[in-house]
Design an enzyme around this catalytic site. Structure first.
Site, mmCIF file in Angstrom:
data_model
loop_
_atom_site.group_PDB
_atom_site.id
_atom_site.type_symbol
_atom_site.label_atom_id
_atom_site.label_comp_id
_atom_site.label_asym_id
_atom_site.label_seq_id
_atom_site.Cartn_x
_atom_site.Cartn_y
_atom_site.Cartn_z
ATOM 1 N N ASP A 1 0.849 -1.193 0.000
ATOM 2 C CA ASP A 1 0.000 0.000 0.000
ATOM 3 C C ASP A 1 0.887 1.246 0.000
ATOM 4 O OD1 ASP A 1 -1.733 2.074 0.493
ATOM 5 O OD2 ASP A 1 -2.970 0.919 1.885
ATOM 6 N N TYR B 1 -10.990 14.638 -8.613
ATOM 7 C CA TYR B 1 -9.952 13.820 -9.264
ATOM 8 C C TYR B 1 -8.993 14.737 -10.036
ATOM 9 C CZ TYR B 1 -8.002 10.660 -12.853
ATOM 10 O OH TYR B 1 -7.167 9.975 -13.708
ATOM 11 N N LYS C 1 -4.932 15.684 -9.324
ATOM 12 C CA LYS C 1 -3.923 15.541 -10.374
ATOM 13 C C LYS C 1 -3.136 16.846 -10.534
ATOM 14 C CE LYS C 1 -4.401 11.322 -12.015
ATOM 15 N NZ LYS C 1 -3.327 10.361 -11.715
HETATM 16 P P1 NAD Z 1 -5.948 1.526 -12.835
HETATM 17 O O1 NAD Z 1 -6.981 1.815 -11.809
HETATM 18 O O2 NAD Z 1 -6.132 0.333 -13.719
HETATM 19 O O3 NAD Z 1 -4.514 1.403 -12.153
HETATM 20 C C1 NAD Z 1 -4.178 2.088 -10.966
HETATM 21 C C2 NAD Z 1 -3.586 1.056 -10.021
HETATM 22 O O4 NAD Z 1 -3.192 1.712 -8.816
HETATM 23 C C3 NAD Z 1 -4.610 -0.029 -9.602
HETATM 24 O O5 NAD Z 1 -4.143 -1.309 -9.952
HETATM 25 C C4 NAD Z 1 -4.707 0.139 -8.093
HETATM 26 O O6 NAD Z 1 -4.854 -1.091 -7.380
HETATM 27 C C5 NAD Z 1 -3.377 0.810 -7.760
HETATM 28 N N1 NAD Z 1 -3.449 1.470 -6.465
HETATM 29 C C6 NAD Z 1 -4.450 2.270 -6.001
HETATM 30 N N2 NAD Z 1 -4.192 2.635 -4.744
HETATM 31 C C7 NAD Z 1 -3.000 2.076 -4.404
HETATM 32 C C8 NAD Z 1 -2.222 2.082 -3.229
HETATM 33 N N3 NAD Z 1 -2.621 2.745 -2.136
HETATM 34 N N4 NAD Z 1 -1.053 1.389 -3.212
HETATM 35 C C9 NAD Z 1 -0.648 0.682 -4.309
HETATM 36 N N5 NAD Z 1 -1.348 0.645 -5.457
HETATM 37 C C10 NAD Z 1 -2.513 1.332 -5.507
HETATM 38 O O7 NAD Z 1 -5.808 2.855 -13.700
HETATM 39 P P2 NAD Z 1 -5.075 3.096 -15.093
HETATM 40 O O8 NAD Z 1 -6.133 3.304 -16.111
HETATM 41 O O9 NAD Z 1 -4.032 2.083 -15.310
HETATM 42 O O10 NAD Z 1 -4.400 4.518 -14.823
HETATM 43 C C11 NAD Z 1 -3.033 4.647 -14.419
HETATM 44 C C12 NAD Z 1 -2.738 6.101 -14.092
HETATM 45 O O11 NAD Z 1 -2.995 6.918 -15.238
HETATM 46 C C13 NAD Z 1 -3.602 6.667 -12.957
HETATM 47 O O12 NAD Z 1 -2.822 7.528 -12.171
HETATM 48 C C14 NAD Z 1 -4.663 7.458 -13.680
HETATM 49 O O13 NAD Z 1 -5.194 8.483 -12.905
HETATM 50 C C15 NAD Z 1 -3.886 7.974 -14.884
HETATM 51 N N6 NAD Z 1 -4.792 8.264 -16.014
HETATM 52 C C16 NAD Z 1 -5.425 7.238 -16.647
HETATM 53 C C17 NAD Z 1 -6.298 7.530 -17.690
HETATM 54 C C18 NAD Z 1 -7.022 6.435 -18.421
HETATM 55 O O14 NAD Z 1 -7.807 6.742 -19.312
HETATM 56 N N7 NAD Z 1 -6.816 5.165 -18.093
HETATM 57 C C19 NAD Z 1 -6.524 8.863 -18.080
HETATM 58 C C20 NAD Z 1 -5.873 9.871 -17.396
HETATM 59 C C21 NAD Z 1 -4.980 9.563 -16.371
#
Ligand code: NAD
Length: 324
Positions: A50, A149, A153
């Protein structure tokens, strides 16, 4: 051998990044609360931990990684971030992760840290016209994101930039615009529009009806995962900090997105518009800056990415229904 740390390696983008770094010959440590849901991790070392806990971060950042990718966040699609019900968790959890991991990297003298920001930082007042949204990087201020959110960011972008200025860290910041593709959330309440549309279409018999939040006239662009990974690596290894948009500039309405999924599936379905969480009226990636600074821009069409994604979601739907 070069070493990389991927935070959020159990998630959608993080698990794809681990795969790519392994293909490039890196030694990779992944960390997440969970293992990847749709296959084994490719990481050499995968820590279940975590990142809100400072001791966990210290233990994970135990060496001088050549590259650190910070994807971990409490996040999801519109049904998760725009209802307002998860705001405290989003701000607290993601804020702590960024505060902890960046400071641990600084203390280990790690230079190159990538941070995944979002198009959600852009001010709502520039995204009211669905045909003409302004998401140029320099339009971020005066800040007015439409969700907490987005505010988290923006705070974290500033945090990374402050460590760059005060501690000489080579941080790299991308603002992602709706990344999609196989092995992302598709039915757990955190899924985004492309996977949700693919699921609805795959689950519905020809001539049936699917539901859609809003009138479907809101606009967005969607970037296929492989291009997101390519852009992220190019930015991280460049000598430029950002923040920069990583997204597609093929803007479509959500109705058109649904029609693309129907066309791929070979189905004619009726769309029933229902109330639901929506986000801004219009959004598109402005790719002028990335093209100027990195000489690169994404090139996949939405259709090409949706084709691959639809086949994957369809398979998940079939597997899920065969278990019932
Ligand atoms: P995702 O939710 O699939 O991956 C995020 C991961 O972070 C998850 O597996 C979750 O378990 C992990 N996580 C959350 N809290 C945690 C903690 N306390 N300790 C350890 N791990 C933790 O999301 P994603 O789509 O892969 O996005 C990845 C990043 O890109 C994120 O920061 C997201 O905000 C950013 N982002 C994604 C998108 C998109 O369209 N997917 C768009 C803009 C920004």
């Amino acid at each position: 051998m070069k070493k990389a740390l991927v935070c959020g390696a159990g998630g959608f983008i993080g698990s794809h990044m681990v795969k790519r770094l392994k293909e490039e010959g890196f030694w990779v440590r992944g960390v997440d609360l969970k293992y990847p849901e749709f296959g084994d991790t490719h990481a050499d070392d995968f820590v279940i931990g975590d990142l809100r806990e400072q001791q966990v971060c210290r233990a994970i950042v135990d060496r001088r990684f050549d590259e650190v990718y910070q994807f971990a966040a409490d996040m999801g699609g519109a049904g998760f971030v725009f209802t307002g019900e998860h705001d405290a968790d989003i701000m607290h959890n993601s804020g702590l992760i960024n505060l902890n991991i960046l400071d641990c990297c600084h203390k280990r003298n790690i230079k190159r840290v990538f941070y995944s920001s979002s198009a959600c930082i852009y001010p709502e007042y520039n995204q009211l016209d669905p045909d003409n949204p302004n998401c140029a990087e320099d339009s971020a201020y005066p800040a007015s994101p439409d969700s907490d959110y987005g505010w988290e960011k923006l705070f974290s972008e500033r945090l990374y930039l402050a460590y760059h200025r005060n501690h000489g860290m080579e941080v790299r910041i991308a603002r992602y615009h709706n990344i999609f593709g196989p092995e992302g959330s598709w039915c757990d309440g955190r899924e985004k529009a492309p996977a949700a549309m693919c699921r609805k279409v795959a689950e519905t018999a020809d001539n049936g009806e699917i539901e859609m939040w809003g009138d479907g006239k809101q606009t967005r662009s969607f970037l296929y995962i492989d291009e997101c990974i390519e852009g992220t690596l190019r930015l991280t290894r460049s000598d430029w900090t950002g923040p920069v948009n990583i997204g597609s500039d093929e803007m479509v309405t959500i109705n058109q997105l649904a029609e693309t999924a129907m066309e791929i599936a070979g189905k004619k379905l009726t769309i029933k518009h229902i109330p639901g969480p929506l986000g801004v009226r219009g959004r598109n990636s402005d790719n002028s800056l990335i093209e100027k600074q990195l000489g690169w821009r994404p090139s996949y069409s939405l259709k090409k990415g949706m084709d691959i994604t639809y086949r994957w979601v369809e398979e998940q739907v079939k597997m899920a229904s065969s278990k019932i």
